[in-house]
Design a protein around this motif. Structure first.
Motif, PDB file in Angstrom:
ATOM      1  N   MET A  11       0.819  -1.201   0.000  1.00  0.00           N
ATOM      2  CA  MET A  11       0.000   0.000   0.000  1.00  0.00           C
ATOM      3  C   MET A  11       0.861   1.263   0.000  1.00  0.00           C
ATOM      4  SD  MET A  11      -2.739  -0.979   2.967  1.00  0.00           S
ATOM      5  CE  MET A  11      -3.417  -2.641   3.061  1.00  0.00           C
ATOM      6  N   ASP A  12       0.304   2.297  -0.602  1.00  0.00           N
ATOM      7  CA  ASP A  12       0.925   3.617  -0.530  1.00  0.00           C
ATOM      8  C   ASP A  12       0.139   4.421   0.503  1.00  0.00           C
ATOM      9  OD1 ASP A  12       1.924   6.142  -0.798  1.00  0.00           O
ATOM     10  OD2 ASP A  12       1.434   6.366  -2.931  1.00  0.00           O
ATOM     11  N   ARG A  13       0.642   4.446   1.718  1.00  0.00           N
ATOM     12  CA  ARG A  13      -0.083   5.061   2.827  1.00  0.00           C
ATOM     13  C   ARG A  13      -0.301   6.566   2.628  1.00  0.00           C
ATOM     14  NH1 ARG A  13      -2.667   1.561   6.392  1.00  0.00           N
ATOM     15  NH2 ARG A  13      -1.400  -0.320   6.641  1.00  0.00           N
ATOM     16  N   ASP A  14       0.480   7.174   1.762  1.00  0.00           N
ATOM     17  CA  ASP A  14       0.359   8.616   1.530  1.00  0.00           C
ATOM     18  C   ASP A  14      -0.556   8.951   0.357  1.00  0.00           C
ATOM     19  OD1 ASP A  14       2.102   9.301   3.613  1.00  0.00           O
ATOM     20  OD2 ASP A  14       3.855   8.940   2.336  1.00  0.00           O
ATOM     21  N   SER A  15      -1.021   7.939  -0.360  1.00  0.00           N
ATOM     22  CA  SER A  15      -1.878   8.213  -1.517  1.00  0.00           C
ATOM     23  C   SER A  15      -3.231   8.726  -1.053  1.00  0.00           C
ATOM     24  CB  SER A  15      -2.073   6.947  -2.352  1.00  0.00           C
ATOM     25  OG  SER A  15      -2.870   6.011  -1.647  1.00  0.00           O
ATOM     26  N   ARG A  16      -3.877   9.495  -1.922  1.00  0.00           N
ATOM     27  CA  ARG A  16      -5.192  10.037  -1.574  1.00  0.00           C
ATOM     28  C   ARG A  16      -6.199   8.896  -1.376  1.00  0.00           C
ATOM     29  NH1 ARG A  16      -7.882  15.142  -2.072  1.00  0.00           N
ATOM     30  NH2 ARG A  16      -5.911  16.062  -2.746  1.00  0.00           N
ATOM     31  N   SER A  17      -6.153   7.858  -2.193  1.00  0.00           N
ATOM     32  CA  SER A  17      -7.090   6.746  -2.056  1.00  0.00           C
ATOM     33  C   SER A  17      -6.930   6.061  -0.706  1.00  0.00           C
ATOM     34  CB  SER A  17      -6.883   5.725  -3.179  1.00  0.00           C
ATOM     35  OG  SER A  17      -7.234   6.275  -4.424  1.00  0.00           O
ATOM     36  N   TYR A  21      -9.553   5.829   2.418  1.00  0.00           N
ATOM     37  CA  TYR A  21      -9.885   4.553   3.052  1.00  0.00           C
ATOM     38  C   TYR A  21      -9.769   4.659   4.572  1.00  0.00           C
ATOM     39  CZ  TYR A  21      -8.632   0.092   5.160  1.00  0.00           C
ATOM     40  OH  TYR A  21      -8.539  -0.975   6.021  1.00  0.00           O
ATOM     41  N   ARG A  22      -8.656   5.224   5.055  1.00  0.00           N
ATOM     42  CA  ARG A  22      -8.461   5.363   6.487  1.00  0.00           C
ATOM     43  C   ARG A  22      -9.513   6.285   7.098  1.00  0.00           C
ATOM     44  NH1 ARG A  22      -6.961   1.828   9.332  1.00  0.00           N
ATOM     45  NH2 ARG A  22      -7.089   3.442  10.935  1.00  0.00           N
ATOM     46  N   ASN A  23      -9.860   7.342   6.391  1.00  0.00           N
ATOM     47  CA  ASN A  23     -10.884   8.271   6.868  1.00  0.00           C
ATOM     48  C   ASN A  23     -12.215   7.553   7.038  1.00  0.00           C
ATOM     49  OD1 ASN A  23     -13.169  10.417   6.153  1.00  0.00           O
ATOM     50  ND2 ASN A  23     -11.416  11.555   6.969  1.00  0.00           N
ATOM     51  N   ALA A  24     -12.532   6.655   6.097  1.00  0.00           N
ATOM     52  CA  ALA A  24     -13.783   5.885   6.183  1.00  0.00           C
ATOM     53  C   ALA A  24     -13.776   4.974   7.405  1.00  0.00           C
ATOM     54  CB  ALA A  24     -13.977   5.066   4.909  1.00  0.00           C
ATOM     55  N   ASN A  88      -5.328  -1.116  -8.705  1.00  0.00           N
ATOM     56  CA  ASN A  88      -4.431  -0.523  -7.717  1.00  0.00           C
ATOM     57  C   ASN A  88      -4.941  -0.871  -6.324  1.00  0.00           C
ATOM     58  OD1 ASN A  88      -4.082   1.987  -5.768  1.00  0.00           O
ATOM     59  ND2 ASN A  88      -2.313   1.997  -7.145  1.00  0.00           N
ATOM     60  N   ILE A  89      -4.077  -1.375  -5.457  1.00  0.00           N
ATOM     61  CA  ILE A  89      -4.501  -1.856  -4.140  1.00  0.00           C
ATOM     62  C   ILE A  89      -5.156  -0.754  -3.317  1.00  0.00           C
ATOM     63  CG2 ILE A  89      -2.173  -1.520  -3.208  1.00  0.00           C
ATOM     64  CD1 ILE A  89      -4.813  -4.103  -2.069  1.00  0.00           C
ATOM     65  N   ASP A  90      -4.633   0.469  -3.392  1.00  0.00           N
ATOM     66  CA  ASP A  90      -5.198   1.562  -2.597  1.00  0.00           C
ATOM     67  C   ASP A  90      -6.571   1.979  -3.124  1.00  0.00           C
ATOM     68  OD1 ASP A  90      -2.901   2.113  -0.742  1.00  0.00           O
ATOM     69  OD2 ASP A  90      -1.897   2.360  -2.670  1.00  0.00           O
ATOM     70  N   ASP A  91      -6.725   1.969  -4.444  1.00  0.00           N
ATOM     71  CA  ASP A  91      -8.049   2.238  -5.025  1.00  0.00           C
ATOM     72  C   ASP A  91      -9.042   1.155  -4.620  1.00  0.00           C
ATOM     73  OD1 ASP A  91      -6.933   4.432  -6.244  1.00  0.00           O
ATOM     74  OD2 ASP A  91      -6.802   3.509  -8.228  1.00  0.00           O
ATOM     75  N   GLN A  92      -8.583  -0.095  -4.634  1.00  0.00           N
ATOM     76  CA  GLN A  92      -9.453  -1.209  -4.247  1.00  0.00           C
ATOM     77  C   GLN A  92      -9.862  -1.107  -2.781  1.00  0.00           C
ATOM     78  OE1 GLN A  92      -6.855  -4.396  -5.365  1.00  0.00           O
ATOM     79  NE2 GLN A  92      -7.783  -4.659  -7.387  1.00  0.00           N
ATOM     80  N   LEU A  93      -8.925  -0.748  -1.934  1.00  0.00           N
ATOM     81  CA  LEU A  93      -9.240  -0.562  -0.519  1.00  0.00           C
ATOM     82  C   LEU A  93     -10.348   0.465  -0.347  1.00  0.00           C
ATOM     83  CD1 LEU A  93      -5.701  -0.466   1.153  1.00  0.00           C
ATOM     84  CD2 LEU A  93      -7.511  -2.108   1.644  1.00  0.00           C
ATOM     85  N   PHE A  94     -10.201   1.588  -1.043  1.00  0.00           N
ATOM     86  CA  PHE A  94     -11.219   2.625  -0.897  1.00  0.00           C
ATOM     87  C   PHE A  94     -12.570   2.136  -1.413  1.00  0.00           C
ATOM     88  CE2 PHE A  94     -13.848   5.900  -2.710  1.00  0.00           C
ATOM     89  CZ  PHE A  94     -14.124   6.621  -1.560  1.00  0.00           C
ATOM     90  N   LEU A  95     -12.570   1.451  -2.570  1.00  0.00           N
ATOM     91  CA  LEU A  95     -13.851   1.012  -3.140  1.00  0.00           C
ATOM     92  C   LEU A  95     -14.575   0.031  -2.224  1.00  0.00           C
ATOM     93  CD1 LEU A  95     -15.577   1.384  -5.768  1.00  0.00           C
ATOM     94  CD2 LEU A  95     -13.385   2.586  -5.719  1.00  0.00           C
ATOM     95  N   THR A  96     -13.842  -0.755  -1.453  1.00  0.00           N
ATOM     96  CA  THR A  96     -14.525  -1.654  -0.515  1.00  0.00           C
ATOM     97  C   THR A  96     -15.297  -0.849   0.528  1.00  0.00           C
ATOM     98  OG1 THR A  96     -12.599  -1.835   0.963  1.00  0.00           O
ATOM     99  CG2 THR A  96     -12.815  -3.479  -0.791  1.00  0.00           C
ATOM    100  N   THR A  97     -14.721   0.269   0.977  1.00  0.00           N
ATOM    101  CA  THR A  97     -15.439   1.109   1.944  1.00  0.00           C
ATOM    102  C   THR A  97     -16.620   1.795   1.282  1.00  0.00           C
ATOM    103  OG1 THR A  97     -14.083   3.109   1.594  1.00  0.00           O
ATOM    104  CG2 THR A  97     -13.325   1.518   3.244  1.00  0.00           C
ATOM    105  N   GLN A  98     -16.468   2.182   0.024  1.00  0.00           N
ATOM    106  CA  GLN A  98     -17.585   2.851  -0.635  1.00  0.00           C
ATOM    107  C   GLN A  98     -18.758   1.900  -0.847  1.00  0.00           C
ATOM    108  OE1 GLN A  98     -16.729   5.129  -4.164  1.00  0.00           O
ATOM    109  NE2 GLN A  98     -18.906   5.543  -4.550  1.00  0.00           N
TER     110      GLN A  98
END
Length: 310
Positions: A11-17, A21-24, A88-98
């Motif tokens: 993961m790219d912990r600094d990416s916006r996605s 995800y963390r915000n969610a 992208n793993i970070d995009d996928q992480l966010f989409l799971t929360t969405q």
């Protein structure tokens, strides 16, 4: 022959996605915990205090709630194709929360109809209304959500940068970033206690506030994806043209006159044209933030801020 497994990058912990995800994760809320009893009491008191209250007034209250409920059902069903094609793993992480959050929003409106609308109707001896009755959904509403579904499922057949851009334009930018934001403004203003002629519905307003917080992340994610696609070569005119075609549908939904009285003196709440103007304002803001290379995408709270917020 089985496909060889290839591990994803870390993961790219600094990416916006990833930050979305963390915000969610940090802002989790339960739609079942929102207090709704006061809404029932306030609606009953409002109806019983009026000597001229009839079904047309009730339909005006239900119209916006029904549109939001069906809309949340639709976007919950239609997000899966995008989740399937993202690599992208970070995009996928966010989409799971969405996906999870869209389901929560649908859950809230279903609960509100069952525990508030039907409770009021039962108390008054009225026939229970149907939140999926065709009468709530005008032609622009049906067309906008049909177009959104087609844009999402096209990705499963032809996943190109241009089609991804169109999918984000339909879902994140128009349905959530313009239509939903305009709806929040209208519903929270109407039922937040500002107008004496309308009932104060604190449970509904709290639900909208929670949903709005979630969808700020959704809108920000979509805007960031569009900005990256432009940087990678997608023509900004494609984005502007796609949304430009959809904005009239948004205005047709927000300015639905079918449940308004013919007599201007009997109208309450926001002035005519206020929601359409608000939708145009949101469209203009989003386009500038996405297509201007120097413009920054706002933080989550700013993306969802309404006039009058602290």
């Amino acid at each position: 022959m089985a496909t060889e497994y290839t591990p994803t990058e870390m993961m790219d912990r600094d990416s916006r996605s990833n930050r979305y995800y963390r915000n969610a994760v940090e802002r989790h809320w339960d739609p079942g915990e929102i207090e709704l009893e006061q809404d029932v009491e306030n609606l009953l008191a409002h109806i019983e205090a009026s000597d001229e209250y009839d079904q047309s007034y009730w339909d005006r209250t239900l119209n916006g709630i029904a549109k939001f409920g069906a809309g949340e059902d639709a976007v919950t069903e239609d997000l899966a194709p995008l989740a399937t094609v993202l690599d992208n793993i970070d995009d996928q992480l966010f989409l799971t929360t969405q996906l999870y959050e869209e389901a929560k929003h649908a859950d809230f409106f279903d609960r509100y109809w069952r525990e508030v609308i039907w409770t009021v109707e039962d108390e008054l001896g009225w026939e229970r209304s149907n939140p999926r009755n065709d009468k709530w959904f005008n032609d622009p509403y049906v067309e906008l959500f049909d177009r959104n579904r087609k844009a999402q499922y096209r990705l499963l057949e032809d996943d190109t940068p241009e089609n991804r851009a169109k999918a984000y334009c339909h879902y994140h930018l128009t349905v959530e970033g313009i239509l939903a934001q305009t709806g929040y403004y209208g519903m929270q203003t109407s039922y937040g206690g500002e107008f004496e002629e309308l009932p104060h519905l604190p449970g509904l307003v709290e639900g909208f506030t929670k949903i709005r917080s979630d969808e700020g992340r959704h809108v920000g994610f979509g805007m960031n994806q569009l900005k990256k696609l432009i940087a990678e070569g997608v023509d900004p005119n494609l984005i502007e043209d796609t949304v430009h075609e959809l904005v009239p549908l948004v205005q047709g939904i927000t300015e639905d006159e079918r449940f308004q009285p013919d007599d201007e003196a009997e109208r309450v709440g926001l002035e005519d044209g206020a929601l359409a103007a608000y939708a145009v304002e949101k469209h203009t803001d989003r386009m500038q933030q996405i297509t201007d290379a120097a413009a920054e995408i706002p933080d989550v709270d700013e993306l969802v801020q309404l006039e009058g917020d602290d």
